[in-house]
Design an enzyme around this catalytic site. Structure first.
Site, PDB file in Angstrom:
ATOM      1  N   LYS A  13       0.829  -1.210   0.000  1.00 28.57           N
ATOM      2  CA  LYS A  13       0.000   0.000   0.000  1.00 28.57           C
ATOM      3  C   LYS A  13       0.866   1.264   0.000  1.00 28.57           C
ATOM      4  O   LYS A  13       0.620   2.185  -0.765  1.00 28.57           O
ATOM      5  CB  LYS A  13      -0.942   0.024   1.217  1.00 28.57           C
ATOM      6  CG  LYS A  13      -1.923  -1.135   1.264  1.00 28.57           C
ATOM      7  CD  LYS A  13      -2.966  -0.966   2.362  1.00 28.57           C
ATOM      8  CE  LYS A  13      -2.402  -0.915   3.761  1.00 28.57           C
ATOM      9  NZ  LYS A  13      -1.766  -2.168   4.227  1.00 28.57           N
ATOM     10  N   ARG A  88      -9.227   0.862   9.272  1.00 30.61           N
ATOM     11  CA  ARG A  88      -8.753  -0.496   9.524  1.00 30.61           C
ATOM     12  C   ARG A  88      -9.759  -1.283  10.357  1.00 30.61           C
ATOM     13  O   ARG A  88      -9.527  -2.465  10.622  1.00 30.61           O
ATOM     14  CB  ARG A  88      -7.445  -0.425  10.310  1.00 30.61           C
ATOM     15  CG  ARG A  88      -6.209  -0.749   9.483  1.00 30.61           C
ATOM     16  CD  ARG A  88      -5.025  -0.597  10.419  1.00 30.61           C
ATOM     17  NE  ARG A  88      -3.850  -1.284  10.012  1.00 30.61           N
ATOM     18  CZ  ARG A  88      -2.822  -0.677   9.410  1.00 30.61           C
ATOM     19  NH1 ARG A  88      -2.890   0.580   9.072  1.00 30.61           N
ATOM     20  NH2 ARG A  88      -1.728  -1.364   9.134  1.00 30.61           N
ATOM     21  N   ARG A 123      11.855  -5.738   4.718  1.00 32.70           N
ATOM     22  CA  ARG A 123      11.531  -4.330   4.440  1.00 32.70           C
ATOM     23  C   ARG A 123      12.371  -3.370   5.296  1.00 32.70           C
ATOM     24  O   ARG A 123      12.641  -3.637   6.456  1.00 32.70           O
ATOM     25  CB  ARG A 123      10.044  -4.104   4.718  1.00 32.70           C
ATOM     26  CG  ARG A 123       9.596  -2.693   4.411  1.00 32.70           C
ATOM     27  CD  ARG A 123       8.125  -2.641   4.247  1.00 32.70           C
ATOM     28  NE  ARG A 123       7.415  -2.603   5.514  1.00 32.70           N
ATOM     29  CZ  ARG A 123       6.111  -2.337   5.604  1.00 32.70           C
ATOM     30  NH1 ARG A 123       5.394  -2.120   4.517  1.00 32.70           N
ATOM     31  NH2 ARG A 123       5.527  -2.319   6.774  1.00 32.70           N
ATOM     32  N   ARG A 156      11.585  -1.846  11.014  1.00 30.90           N
ATOM     33  CA  ARG A 156      10.542  -1.595  12.006  1.00 30.90           C
ATOM     34  C   ARG A 156      10.393  -2.767  12.971  1.00 30.90           C
ATOM     35  O   ARG A 156      10.456  -3.916  12.570  1.00 30.90           O
ATOM     36  CB  ARG A 156       9.204  -1.345  11.288  1.00 30.90           C
ATOM     37  CG  ARG A 156       9.112   0.019  10.674  1.00 30.90           C
ATOM     38  CD  ARG A 156       7.984   0.131   9.671  1.00 30.90           C
ATOM     39  NE  ARG A 156       6.716  -0.449  10.108  1.00 30.90           N
ATOM     40  CZ  ARG A 156       5.596  -0.374   9.404  1.00 30.90           C
ATOM     41  NH1 ARG A 156       5.580   0.273   8.248  1.00 30.90           N
ATOM     42  NH2 ARG A 156       4.491  -0.913   9.846  1.00 30.90           N
ATOM     43  N   ARG A 167       0.159  -9.346  13.242  1.00 28.63           N
ATOM     44  CA  ARG A 167      -0.500  -8.289  12.454  1.00 28.63           C
ATOM     45  C   ARG A 167      -1.439  -8.897  11.416  1.00 28.63           C
ATOM     46  O   ARG A 167      -2.520  -8.365  11.147  1.00 28.63           O
ATOM     47  CB  ARG A 167       0.551  -7.408  11.766  1.00 28.63           C
ATOM     48  CG  ARG A 167       1.337  -6.560  12.746  1.00 28.63           C
ATOM     49  CD  ARG A 167       2.519  -5.899  12.096  1.00 28.63           C
ATOM     50  NE  ARG A 167       2.132  -4.848  11.174  1.00 28.63           N
ATOM     51  CZ  ARG A 167       2.933  -4.362  10.226  1.00 28.63           C
ATOM     52  NH1 ARG A 167       4.139  -4.844  10.054  1.00 28.63           N
ATOM     53  NH2 ARG A 167       2.506  -3.393   9.447  1.00 28.63           N
TER      54      ARG A 167
END
Ligand code: AMP
Length: 216
Positions: A13, A88, A123, A156, A167
């Site tokens: 996203k 969300r 990431r 992160r 998650r």
């Protein structure tokens, strides 16, 4: 044009939002980026949400809704916005609707859980700009350094594997029901238009799928 990006964490996203905002000339509103900036600046809000985010959970809806309302005020002069990571939960979507903030387009980016785990664990992000890299799929020119500013990239806390699994569980439980919520809204009202595309494959391929939505 007012656009919402739906999809699991790691669907791409953020990456695609940077492109689409440029393409449609609209501002990018990412609740995740804003929350991380609050955490980094050690504001009251940042202190409140730090542990919750690191565990892969959601801060209270009221906090997030207040943050988004403030962010949307900043976009008043623009020709719309792209909401990335909001709503969300169904309560968040209802808050948008209750505030009469009509959305033109909801785009769901679909990606299988195993692909997400591989993507997110590699990431790296540049916190102040939201620029996103991947150690093998989209590496920076110099390892762990942002191409544009020369500043350090961050892995992160919530991109560590155990947290990613949490998650995904939270996504399926709390956010996935929004797909049906928006599909139902789209079938009764004229807007928003609902589109689903695959977020799997190369960044450029996904980008082309997105462009096709707006070429229709
Ligand atoms: P993201 O960068 O969009 O993956 O968001 C990172 C984290 O920020 C999420 O795992 C949540 O802890 C928090 N967050 C971001 N947006 C929301 C939202 N709309 N509702 C609840 N929590 C959010």
């Amino acid at each position: 044009m007012r656009v919402i990006f739906l999809g699991p964490p790691g669907a791409g996203k953020g990456t695609q939002a940077h492109f689409l905002c440029n393409f449609l000339q609209i501002p990018h509103v990412s609740t995740g980026d804003r929350l991380r900036q609050e955490v980094q600046a050690e504001t009251e809000l940042g202190k409140q949400v730090k542990e919750i985010m690191a565990a892969g959970l959601f801060p209270a809806d009221e906090l997030i809704i207040a943050l988004v309302k403030k962010a949307l005020l900043e976009t008043k002069e623009a020709k719309g916005f792209l909401l990335d990571g909001f709503p969300r939960t169904v309560a968040q979507a209802e808050a948008l609707k209750d505030a009469s903030i009509d959305i033109d387009h909801v785009i769901e980016l679909e990606v299988a859980d195993e692909v997400i785990i591989q993507r997110l664990s590699g990431r790296r992000v540049h916190l102040s700009s939201g620029r996103i890299y991947h150690v093998t799929l989209n590496p920076p020119k110099v390892a762990d350094i942002d191409d544009m500013t020369g500043e350090a990239l961050v892995h992160r806390e919530d991109d560590k594997e155990a947290v990613i699994r949490k998650r995904l569980e939270v996504y399926h439980d709390k956010t996935k029901p929004l797909v049906h919520w928006y599909q139902r809204l789209a079938s009764t009202n004229k807007i928003p238009v609902f589109s689903k595309i695959s977020g799997e494959g190369a960044v450029e391929i996904v980008r082309q799928r997105l462009v096709q939505i707006f070429a229709k």
